[in-house]
Design a protein around this motif. Structure first.
Motif, PDB file in Angstrom:
ATOM      1  N   ILE A  34      14.402  -4.841  10.854  1.00 48.92           N
ATOM      2  CA  ILE A  34      13.180  -4.967  10.050  1.00 48.92           C
ATOM      3  C   ILE A  34      12.594  -3.586   9.765  1.00 48.92           C
ATOM      4  O   ILE A  34      12.168  -3.301   8.636  1.00 48.92           O
ATOM      5  CB  ILE A  34      12.155  -5.877  10.754  1.00 48.92           C
ATOM      6  N   GLY A  35      12.595  -2.713  10.749  1.00 48.13           N
ATOM      7  CA  GLY A  35      12.096  -1.353  10.545  1.00 48.13           C
ATOM      8  C   GLY A  35      12.902  -0.590   9.509  1.00 48.13           C
ATOM      9  O   GLY A  35      12.346   0.106   8.651  1.00 48.13           O
ATOM     10  N   ILE A  36      14.211  -0.749   9.556  1.00 46.99           N
ATOM     11  CA  ILE A  36      15.079  -0.076   8.581  1.00 46.99           C
ATOM     12  C   ILE A  36      14.823  -0.620   7.187  1.00 46.99           C
ATOM     13  O   ILE A  36      14.746   0.136   6.211  1.00 46.99           O
ATOM     14  CB  ILE A  36      16.558  -0.227   8.985  1.00 46.99           C
ATOM     15  N   LEU A  37      14.681  -1.936   7.059  1.00 50.26           N
ATOM     16  CA  LEU A  37      14.431  -2.535   5.745  1.00 50.26           C
ATOM     17  C   LEU A  37      13.096  -2.079   5.170  1.00 50.26           C
ATOM     18  O   LEU A  37      12.985  -1.815   3.969  1.00 50.26           O
ATOM     19  CB  LEU A  37      14.480  -4.060   5.841  1.00 50.26           C
ATOM     20  N   ILE A  38      12.083  -1.966   6.012  1.00 51.37           N
ATOM     21  CA  ILE A  38      10.780  -1.480   5.542  1.00 51.37           C
ATOM     22  C   ILE A  38      10.903  -0.035   5.063  1.00 51.37           C
ATOM     23  O   ILE A  38      10.357   0.331   4.012  1.00 51.37           O
ATOM     24  CB  ILE A  38       9.716  -1.616   6.645  1.00 51.37           C
ATOM     25  N   ALA A  39      11.627   0.784   5.803  1.00 48.71           N
ATOM     26  CA  ALA A  39      11.806   2.187   5.413  1.00 48.71           C
ATOM     27  C   ALA A  39      12.549   2.291   4.077  1.00 48.71           C
ATOM     28  O   ALA A  39      12.184   3.095   3.212  1.00 48.71           O
ATOM     29  CB  ALA A  39      12.565   2.938   6.501  1.00 48.71           C
ATOM     30  N   LEU A  40      13.585   1.471   3.886  1.00 48.03           N
ATOM     31  CA  LEU A  40      14.318   1.486   2.619  1.00 48.03           C
ATOM     32  C   LEU A  40      13.438   1.039   1.463  1.00 48.03           C
ATOM     33  O   LEU A  40      13.483   1.611   0.368  1.00 48.03           O
ATOM     34  CB  LEU A  40      15.552   0.588   2.708  1.00 48.03           C
ATOM     35  N   TYR A  41      12.628   0.021   1.685  1.00 51.96           N
ATOM     36  CA  TYR A  41      11.724  -0.472   0.648  1.00 51.96           C
ATOM     37  C   TYR A  41      10.736   0.621   0.226  1.00 51.96           C
ATOM     38  O   TYR A  41      10.535   0.862  -0.968  1.00 51.96           O
ATOM     39  CB  TYR A  41      10.976  -1.711   1.141  1.00 51.96           C
ATOM     40  N   LEU A  42      10.143   1.282   1.209  1.00 47.44           N
ATOM     41  CA  LEU A  42       9.183   2.336   0.888  1.00 47.44           C
ATOM     42  C   LEU A  42       9.848   3.498   0.159  1.00 47.44           C
ATOM     43  O   LEU A  42       9.269   4.071  -0.776  1.00 47.44           O
ATOM     44  CB  LEU A  42       8.501   2.829   2.169  1.00 47.44           C
ATOM     45  N   ASN A  43      11.060   3.831   0.552  1.00 52.65           N
ATOM     46  CA  ASN A  43      11.789   4.911  -0.111  1.00 52.65           C
ATOM     47  C   ASN A  43      12.080   4.549  -1.564  1.00 52.65           C
ATOM     48  O   ASN A  43      11.926   5.375  -2.460  1.00 52.65           O
ATOM     49  CB  ASN A  43      13.081   5.213   0.645  1.00 52.65           C
ATOM     50  N   ASN A  44      12.491   3.299  -1.806  1.00 51.80           N
ATOM     51  CA  ASN A  44      12.776   2.865  -3.172  1.00 51.80           C
ATOM     52  C   ASN A  44      11.515   2.869  -4.026  1.00 51.80           C
ATOM     53  O   ASN A  44      11.559   3.237  -5.202  1.00 51.80           O
ATOM     54  CB  ASN A  44      13.406   1.472  -3.172  1.00 51.80           C
ATOM     55  N   GLN A  45      10.399   2.468  -3.456  1.00 52.76           N
ATOM     56  CA  GLN A  45       9.138   2.474  -4.191  1.00 52.76           C
ATOM     57  C   GLN A  45       8.736   3.902  -4.564  1.00 52.76           C
ATOM     58  O   GLN A  45       8.290   4.159  -5.686  1.00 52.76           O
ATOM     59  CB  GLN A  45       8.024   1.821  -3.361  1.00 52.76           C
ATOM     60  N   ARG A  46       8.910   4.813  -3.639  1.00 50.90           N
ATOM     61  CA  ARG A  46       8.555   6.216  -3.909  1.00 50.90           C
ATOM     62  C   ARG A  46       9.461   6.798  -4.990  1.00 50.90           C
ATOM     63  O   ARG A  46       9.010   7.520  -5.876  1.00 50.90           O
ATOM     64  CB  ARG A  46       8.682   7.035  -2.623  1.00 50.90           C
ATOM     65  N   GLU A  47      10.753   6.464  -4.930  1.00 49.32           N
ATOM     66  CA  GLU A  47      11.690   6.939  -5.938  1.00 49.32           C
ATOM     67  C   GLU A  47      11.334   6.401  -7.315  1.00 49.32           C
ATOM     68  O   GLU A  47      11.369   7.135  -8.308  1.00 49.32           O
ATOM     69  CB  GLU A  47      13.111   6.484  -5.568  1.00 49.32           C
ATOM     70  N   ALA A  48      11.003   5.119  -7.398  1.00 46.97           N
ATOM     71  CA  ALA A  48      10.624   4.513  -8.676  1.00 46.97           C
ATOM     72  C   ALA A  48       9.370   5.189  -9.229  1.00 46.97           C
ATOM     73  O   ALA A  48       9.263   5.418 -10.441  1.00 46.97           O
ATOM     74  CB  ALA A  48      10.401   3.012  -8.503  1.00 46.97           C
ATOM     75  N   TYR A  49       8.431   5.522  -8.367  1.00 49.38           N
ATOM     76  CA  TYR A  49       7.206   6.190  -8.792  1.00 49.38           C
ATOM     77  C   TYR A  49       7.511   7.564  -9.374  1.00 49.38           C
ATOM     78  O   TYR A  49       6.976   7.938 -10.421  1.00 49.38           O
ATOM     79  CB  TYR A  49       6.240   6.305  -7.610  1.00 49.38           C
ATOM     80  N   THR A  50       8.376   8.329  -8.721  1.00 48.90           N
ATOM     81  CA  THR A  50       8.700   9.666  -9.223  1.00 48.90           C
ATOM     82  C   THR A  50       9.454   9.578 -10.545  1.00 48.90           C
ATOM     83  O   THR A  50       9.219  10.391 -11.444  1.00 48.90           O
ATOM     84  CB  THR A  50       9.513  10.474  -8.199  1.00 48.90           C
ATOM     85  N   ILE A  51      10.334   8.598 -10.685  1.00 49.86           N
ATOM     86  CA  ILE A  51      11.064   8.424 -11.941  1.00 49.86           C
ATOM     87  C   ILE A  51      10.093   8.072 -13.064  1.00 49.86           C
ATOM     88  O   ILE A  51      10.198   8.582 -14.182  1.00 49.86           O
ATOM     89  CB  ILE A  51      12.167   7.359 -11.782  1.00 49.86           C
ATOM     90  N   GLN A  52       9.134   7.208 -12.786  1.00 52.06           N
ATOM     91  CA  GLN A  52       8.143   6.825 -13.785  1.00 52.06           C
ATOM     92  C   GLN A  52       7.319   8.038 -14.214  1.00 52.06           C
ATOM     93  O   GLN A  52       7.046   8.220 -15.402  1.00 52.06           O
ATOM     94  CB  GLN A  52       7.224   5.738 -13.241  1.00 52.06           C
ATOM     95  N   LYS A  53       6.938   8.875 -13.268  1.00 44.38           N
ATOM     96  CA  LYS A  53       6.164  10.072 -13.602  1.00 44.38           C
ATOM     97  C   LYS A  53       6.987  11.036 -14.456  1.00 44.38           C
ATOM     98  O   LYS A  53       6.473  11.658 -15.392  1.00 44.38           O
ATOM     99  CB  LYS A  53       5.669  10.779 -12.338  1.00 44.38           C
TER     100      LYS A  53
END
Length: 70
Positions: A34-53
């Motif tokens: 569960i901890g690993i999945l949460i970390a991957l989710y947050l990383n993907n969200q941050r990546e999507a944000y930087t791509i959008q910017k």
């Protein structure tokens, strides 16, 4: 915290409660997953944000060039 969990494991194994130990071990594995999945989710969200910017920045540059060319 690690010492606490180590103590629980040793007590369960020394007392011969293998079924409880396996339940404990399974729970620990589930928590790690569960901890690993949460970390991957947050990383993907941050990546999507930087791509959008970046996209917004590129669109702004294209708009500025179009205005200059006109």
């Amino acid at each position: 915290m690690i010492k606490f969990f180590r103590k629980i494991r040793k007590n369960l194994l020394n007392e011969g409660k293998t079924t409880k130990y396996f339940k404990y071990a399974l729970g620990e594995i589930v928590l790690v997953v569960i901890g690993i999945l949460i970390a991957l989710y947050l990383n993907n969200q941050r990546e999507a944000y930087t791509i959008q910017k970046q996209q917004e920045n590129y669109l702004g540059q294209i708009r500025g060039e179009m205005i200059n060319n006109l």
